[in-house]
Design a protein around this motif. Structure first.
Motif, short mmCIF file in Angstrom:
data_model
loop_
_atom_site.label_atom_id
_atom_site.label_comp_id
_atom_site.label_asym_id
_atom_site.label_seq_id
_atom_site.Cartn_x
_atom_site.Cartn_y
_atom_site.Cartn_z
N LYS A 30 0.84 -1.21 0.00
CA LYS A 30 0.00 0.00 0.00
C LYS A 30 0.87 1.26 0.00
N ASP A 31 1.96 1.22 0.75
CA ASP A 31 2.88 2.36 0.75
C ASP A 31 3.48 2.57 -0.64
N GLU A 32 3.82 1.47 -1.32
CA GLU A 32 4.37 1.57 -2.67
C GLU A 32 3.34 2.13 -3.64
N VAL A 33 2.07 1.74 -3.47
CA VAL A 33 1.00 2.26 -4.33
C VAL A 33 0.89 3.77 -4.19
N ILE A 34 1.01 4.27 -2.96
CA ILE A 34 0.91 5.71 -2.71
C ILE A 34 2.04 6.45 -3.44
N VAL A 35 3.26 5.93 -3.33
CA VAL A 35 4.41 6.58 -3.97
C VAL A 35 4.26 6.54 -5.49
N LEU A 36 3.89 5.38 -6.04
CA LEU A 36 3.76 5.24 -7.49
C LEU A 36 2.61 6.08 -8.04
N SER A 37 1.53 6.19 -7.30
CA SER A 37 0.36 6.95 -7.76
C SER A 37 0.68 8.43 -7.94
N ALA A 38 1.66 8.91 -7.22
CA ALA A 38 2.04 10.33 -7.33
C ALA A 38 2.55 10.68 -8.73
N TYR A 39 3.00 9.69 -9.48
CA TYR A 39 3.54 9.94 -10.82
C TYR A 39 2.51 9.77 -11.93
N MET A 40 1.31 9.35 -11.57
CA MET A 40 0.26 9.17 -12.56
C MET A 40 -0.41 10.51 -12.87
N PRO A 41 -0.85 10.69 -14.12
CA PRO A 41 -1.56 11.93 -14.45
C PRO A 41 -2.90 11.99 -13.74
N GLN A 42 -3.48 13.19 -13.68
CA GLN A 42 -4.77 13.38 -13.04
C GLN A 42 -5.82 12.51 -13.73
N ALA A 43 -6.55 11.73 -12.95
CA ALA A 43 -7.56 10.83 -13.50
C ALA A 43 -8.79 11.60 -13.97
N PHE A 44 -9.44 11.07 -15.01
CA PHE A 44 -10.69 11.65 -15.48
C PHE A 44 -11.81 11.27 -14.51
N ASN A 45 -12.79 12.15 -14.36
CA ASN A 45 -13.96 11.77 -13.56
C ASN A 45 -14.97 11.08 -14.47
N ASP A 46 -16.03 10.54 -13.88
CA ASP A 46 -16.99 9.73 -14.64
C ASP A 46 -17.67 10.51 -15.76
N SER A 47 -18.00 11.78 -15.50
CA SER A 47 -18.69 12.55 -16.53
C SER A 47 -17.77 12.82 -17.73
N GLU A 48 -16.50 13.07 -17.47
CA GLU A 48 -15.54 13.28 -18.56
C GLU A 48 -15.38 12.00 -19.39
N ILE A 49 -15.34 10.86 -18.70
CA ILE A 49 -15.21 9.57 -19.39
C ILE A 49 -16.44 9.33 -20.26
N ASP A 50 -17.64 9.63 -19.73
CA ASP A 50 -18.87 9.44 -20.50
C ASP A 50 -18.86 10.27 -21.78
N VAL A 51 -18.40 11.50 -21.69
CA VAL A 51 -18.33 12.38 -22.86
C VAL A 51 -17.37 11.79 -23.90
N LEU A 52 -16.20 11.35 -23.44
CA LEU A 52 -15.22 10.77 -24.36
C LEU A 52 -15.76 9.50 -25.02
N ILE A 53 -16.48 8.68 -24.25
CA ILE A 53 -17.05 7.45 -24.80
C ILE A 53 -18.08 7.80 -25.87
N ALA A 54 -18.96 8.76 -25.56
CA ALA A 54 -19.99 9.15 -26.53
C ALA A 54 -19.34 9.68 -27.82
N ASP A 55 -18.29 10.48 -27.68
CA ASP A 55 -17.58 11.00 -28.86
C ASP A 55 -16.96 9.86 -29.67
N ALA A 56 -16.35 8.91 -28.98
CA ALA A 56 -15.69 7.79 -29.66
C ALA A 56 -16.70 6.91 -30.38
N ILE A 57 -17.87 6.70 -29.76
CA ILE A 57 -18.90 5.88 -30.40
C ILE A 57 -19.39 6.57 -31.67
N SER A 58 -19.64 7.87 -31.60
CA SER A 58 -20.11 8.57 -32.79
C SER A 58 -19.01 8.65 -33.86
N GLU A 59 -17.77 8.84 -33.43
CA GLU A 59 -16.65 8.92 -34.37
C GLU A 59 -16.44 7.61 -35.12
#
Length: 148
Positions: A80-109
């Motif tokens: 768990k300590d290692e997860v905390i350290v490694l997570s600090a290097y990950m980019p900001q995660a998308f929230n659910d509404s942003e993911i829904d918009v991207l999915i809708a765009d990809a489906i139409s595209e």
């Protein structure tokens, strides 16, 4: 500053401050990055480094589940300590509404009409969501939207 440079600077800071947990985790990360660079004879860019971190995070999360099932909380806490350290290097995660918009765009595209077009939608989304969303969750959301 590239992600690899940031990791190196954080390693130096952890060594100076005596933070052994962070130092050891960053050493593991640097070893994994170096191993991939040597194996593939390339220099990793930020996207490839994020892929290495994602893989390490997935391994740690799987280990935590197994350690907790075996009542080895001491080992689970280390992971768990290692997860905390490694997570600090990950980019900001998308929230659910942003993911829904991207999915809708990809489906139409992609013009997806049914489950047979799932791969087309995933191919469009994967580069956009890499390291910023749980792709298993995204896959489930896509299935729900395509089959509806």
């Amino acid at each position: 500053m590239s992600l690899k440079q940031r990791i190196t600077e954080d390693m130096k800071a952890a060594m100076r401050s005596g933070d052994t947990k962070q130092r050891d985790t960053i050493r593991l990360l640097q070893a994994a990055i170096k191993q991939r660079e040597v194996d593939e004879r390339i220099v990793l860019d930020d996207a490839a480094v994020i892929a290495v971190i994602e893989k390490m995070l997935k391994q740690r999360k799987d280990s935590i589940t197994q350690y907790e099932a075996a009542q080895r909380l001491d080992l689970a806490n280390i992971e768990k300590d290692e997860v905390i350290v490694l997570s600090a290097y990950m980019p900001q995660a998308f929230n659910d509404s942003e993911i829904d918009v991207l999915i809708a765009d990809a489906i139409s595209e992609s013009g997806a009409k049914g489950m047979q077009d799932m791969g087309k939608v995933m191919a469009i989304l994967k580069p956009k969501l890499a390291g910023r969303a749980d792709m298993a969750k995204v896959s489930t959301l896509i299935k729900g939207k395509i089959s509806a």
